[in-house]
Design a protein around this motif. Sequence first.
Motif, mmCIF file in Angstrom:
data_model
loop_
_atom_site.group_PDB
_atom_site.id
_atom_site.type_symbol
_atom_site.label_atom_id
_atom_site.label_comp_id
_atom_site.label_asym_id
_atom_site.label_seq_id
_atom_site.Cartn_x
_atom_site.Cartn_y
_atom_site.Cartn_z
ATOM 1 N N PRO A 97 -6.151 -18.151 -18.235
ATOM 2 C CA PRO A 97 -5.025 -17.766 -19.106
ATOM 3 C C PRO A 97 -4.425 -16.434 -18.683
ATOM 4 C CG PRO A 97 -7.127 -17.388 -20.223
ATOM 5 C CD PRO A 97 -7.447 -18.106 -18.948
ATOM 6 N N THR A 98 -3.300 -16.099 -19.308
ATOM 7 C CA THR A 98 -2.522 -14.926 -18.901
ATOM 8 C C THR A 98 -3.334 -13.632 -18.935
ATOM 9 O OG1 THR A 98 -0.463 -15.942 -19.660
ATOM 10 C CG2 THR A 98 -0.477 -13.547 -19.410
ATOM 11 N N LEU A 99 -4.082 -13.400 -20.008
ATOM 12 C CA LEU A 99 -4.855 -12.156 -20.109
ATOM 13 C C LEU A 99 -5.839 -12.024 -18.957
ATOM 14 C CD1 LEU A 99 -5.703 -9.589 -21.591
ATOM 15 C CD2 LEU A 99 -7.275 -10.980 -22.965
ATOM 16 N N ILE A 100 -6.489 -13.117 -18.595
ATOM 17 C CA ILE A 100 -7.468 -13.085 -17.502
ATOM 18 C C ILE A 100 -6.766 -12.869 -16.170
ATOM 19 C CG2 ILE A 100 -9.358 -14.316 -16.371
ATOM 20 C CD1 ILE A 100 -9.841 -13.387 -19.277
ATOM 21 N N LEU A 101 -5.569 -13.413 -16.001
ATOM 22 C CA LEU A 101 -4.797 -13.155 -14.784
ATOM 23 C C LEU A 101 -4.566 -11.647 -14.611
ATOM 24 C CD1 LEU A 101 -1.999 -15.897 -14.840
ATOM 25 C CD2 LEU A 101 -4.174 -15.951 -13.633
ATOM 26 N N LEU A 102 -4.168 -11.001 -15.702
ATOM 27 C CA LEU A 102 -3.927 -9.559 -15.646
ATOM 28 C C LEU A 102 -5.201 -8.802 -15.286
ATOM 29 C CD1 LEU A 102 -1.707 -9.137 -18.853
ATOM 30 C CD2 LEU A 102 -0.930 -9.059 -16.484
ATOM 31 N N LEU A 103 -6.288 -9.143 -15.959
ATOM 32 C CA LEU A 103 -7.547 -8.431 -15.730
ATOM 33 C C LEU A 103 -8.102 -8.670 -14.331
ATOM 34 C CD1 LEU A 103 -9.300 -8.976 -19.187
ATOM 35 C CD2 LEU A 103 -8.220 -6.891 -18.325
ATOM 36 N N MET A 104 -7.968 -9.891 -13.827
ATOM 37 C CA MET A 104 -8.487 -10.178 -12.487
ATOM 38 C C MET A 104 -7.634 -9.525 -11.403
ATOM 39 S SD MET A 104 -11.301 -11.658 -12.900
ATOM 40 C CE MET A 104 -11.439 -10.673 -14.413
ATOM 41 N N GLY A 105 -6.339 -9.386 -11.667
ATOM 42 C CA GLY A 105 -5.500 -8.648 -10.725
ATOM 43 C C GLY A 105 -5.930 -7.198 -10.635
ATOM 44 N N ILE A 106 -6.156 -6.570 -11.792
ATOM 45 C CA ILE A 106 -6.593 -5.173 -11.818
ATOM 46 C C ILE A 106 -7.971 -5.031 -11.190
ATOM 47 C CG2 ILE A 106 -7.230 -3.272 -13.348
ATOM 48 C CD1 ILE A 106 -5.102 -4.396 -15.325
ATOM 49 N N THR A 107 -8.888 -5.933 -11.523
ATOM 50 C CA THR A 107 -10.249 -5.865 -10.985
ATOM 51 C C THR A 107 -10.259 -5.987 -9.469
ATOM 52 O OG1 THR A 107 -11.198 -6.802 -13.012
ATOM 53 C CG2 THR A 107 -12.519 -6.990 -11.004
ATOM 54 N N THR A 108 -9.534 -6.950 -8.950
ATOM 55 C CA THR A 108 -9.499 -7.152 -7.505
ATOM 56 C C THR A 108 -8.902 -5.950 -6.794
ATOM 57 O OG1 THR A 108 -9.163 -9.521 -7.926
ATOM 58 C CG2 THR A 108 -8.799 -8.755 -5.672
ATOM 59 N N GLY A 109 -7.893 -5.345 -7.408
ATOM 60 C CA GLY A 109 -7.236 -4.213 -6.773
ATOM 61 C C GLY A 109 -8.045 -2.929 -6.810
ATOM 62 N N CYS A 110 -8.811 -2.736 -7.877
ATOM 63 C CA CYS A 110 -9.438 -1.423 -8.093
ATOM 64 C C CYS A 110 -10.909 -1.330 -7.706
ATOM 65 C CB CYS A 110 -9.289 -1.026 -9.561
ATOM 66 S SG CYS A 110 -7.574 -0.806 -10.094
ATOM 67 N N MET A 111 -11.658 -2.426 -7.777
ATOM 68 C CA MET A 111 -13.106 -2.329 -7.633
ATOM 69 C C MET A 111 -13.557 -1.966 -6.217
ATOM 70 S SD MET A 111 -14.684 -2.447 -10.428
ATOM 71 C CE MET A 111 -16.328 -2.594 -9.737
ATOM 72 N N GLY A 112 -12.888 -2.501 -5.195
ATOM 73 C CA GLY A 112 -13.295 -2.216 -3.823
ATOM 74 C C GLY A 112 -13.194 -0.737 -3.497
ATOM 75 N N GLY A 113 -12.053 -0.128 -3.849
ATOM 76 C CA GLY A 113 -11.868 1.291 -3.599
ATOM 77 C C GLY A 113 -12.809 2.150 -4.426
ATOM 78 N N LEU A 114 -13.092 1.719 -5.657
ATOM 79 C CA LEU A 114 -14.028 2.464 -6.496
ATOM 80 C C LEU A 114 -15.427 2.459 -5.885
ATOM 81 C CD1 LEU A 114 -14.636 3.939 -9.152
ATOM 82 C CD2 LEU A 114 -14.989 1.703 -10.217
ATOM 83 N N LEU A 115 -15.886 1.297 -5.436
ATOM 84 C CA LEU A 115 -17.201 1.209 -4.790
ATOM 85 C C LEU A 115 -17.253 2.071 -3.530
ATOM 86 C CD1 LEU A 115 -17.814 -2.633 -5.127
ATOM 87 C CD2 LEU A 115 -19.095 -0.836 -6.294
ATOM 88 N N ARG A 116 -16.195 2.018 -2.737
ATOM 89 C CA ARG A 116 -16.103 2.818 -1.504
ATOM 90 C C ARG A 116 -16.284 4.298 -1.783
ATOM 91 N NH1 ARG A 116 -10.233 2.813 -0.275
ATOM 92 N NH2 ARG A 116 -10.311 4.395 -1.916
ATOM 93 N N ASP A 117 -15.529 4.799 -2.757
ATOM 94 C CA ASP A 117 -15.545 6.235 -3.020
ATOM 95 C C ASP A 117 -16.858 6.689 -3.656
ATOM 96 O OD1 ASP A 117 -13.008 6.345 -1.970
ATOM 97 O OD2 ASP A 117 -11.993 6.289 -3.906
ATOM 98 N N VAL A 118 -17.418 5.873 -4.535
ATOM 99 C CA VAL A 118 -18.683 6.240 -5.173
ATOM 100 C C VAL A 118 -19.816 6.287 -4.146
ATOM 101 C CG1 VAL A 118 -20.449 5.457 -6.793
ATOM 102 C CG2 VAL A 118 -18.056 5.440 -7.485
ATOM 103 N N VAL A 119 -19.896 5.258 -3.291
ATOM 104 C CA VAL A 119 -20.968 5.210 -2.292
ATOM 105 C C VAL A 119 -20.853 6.368 -1.309
ATOM 106 C CG1 VAL A 119 -21.881 3.871 -0.349
ATOM 107 C CG2 VAL A 119 -21.361 2.732 -2.507
ATOM 108 N N CYS A 120 -19.622 6.759 -0.971
ATOM 109 C CA CYS A 120 -19.416 7.849 -0.006
ATOM 110 C C CYS A 120 -19.303 9.222 -0.664
ATOM 111 C CB CYS A 120 -18.169 7.565 0.839
ATOM 112 S SG CYS A 120 -18.380 6.202 1.990
ATOM 113 N N ASN A 121 -19.579 9.276 -1.965
ATOM 114 C CA ASN A 121 -19.602 10.546 -2.693
ATOM 115 C C ASN A 121 -18.261 11.269 -2.658
ATOM 116 O OD1 ASN A 121 -21.030 12.358 -4.337
ATOM 117 N ND2 ASN A 121 -21.494 13.705 -2.605
ATOM 118 N N GLU A 122 -17.178 10.480 -2.750
ATOM 119 C CA GLU A 122 -15.843 11.049 -2.856
ATOM 120 C C GLU A 122 -15.351 10.867 -4.287
ATOM 121 O OE1 GLU A 122 -12.940 11.075 -0.133
ATOM 122 O OE2 GLU A 122 -14.254 11.232 1.597
ATOM 123 N N VAL A 123 -14.430 11.719 -4.717
ATOM 124 C CA VAL A 123 -13.825 11.527 -6.031
ATOM 125 C C VAL A 123 -13.010 10.241 -5.991
ATOM 126 C CG1 VAL A 123 -12.239 12.450 -7.744
ATOM 127 C CG2 VAL A 123 -13.692 14.006 -6.435
#
Length: 208
Positions: free
Chosen positions: A115-141
Amino acid sequence: MTPPALLDLASVAVFALTGALVASRAQLDIVGFLFIACLTAVGGGTVRDLLIGRDPVFWISSPKPILVASAAAVLVFFTAHLLESRYKVLIWLDALALSVAVSAGIAAAKATGQPTLILLLMGITTGCMGGLLRDVVCNEVPLVLKAGELYVTAAFAGALASVVTVELGGTGWAPLVACTVVTFALRAGSIAFGWRLPAYKPRPPKGP
């Protein structure tokens, strides 16, 4: 190749480059480059697929994403020293990766009938999670958490633009193009012109 698979591969390639650039800033060895590039490249899509019950996860069903991410890591390992400002290249590549990944998330979720709400959330999740994991693992803000910057907001606006385009009769690639353009425009504006959301500022407590 289907639109979700094509967009996933495109976002993998660009996000892998950003992961490898962060690895270069951390002065890791080639194995570290490969690990961070792959983590960044498939992190968001993996979380998305697990949440929507997509089986198998996109990079398990085909080795292409891991091969593309690994190639990007090796490329950056041998060429990062040629860049005048690795951080400037990083943030602009990250903006591009974000805009493509949000579209990839929406396309993948839509293909499974969400449904529409899940489309929005999955778009945000796909866009943001990879970069968040990258920065946390490498100890960057984490870029996603920098005060006031349009990052999650840009991802949400792009996802919303895709949904609105569909409601207005857009078909085919039109909703995904709208998503990519809006996301990149807002993120680019934040980088180039300092567009910000107001950040919380502590205030002294009022007296009795």
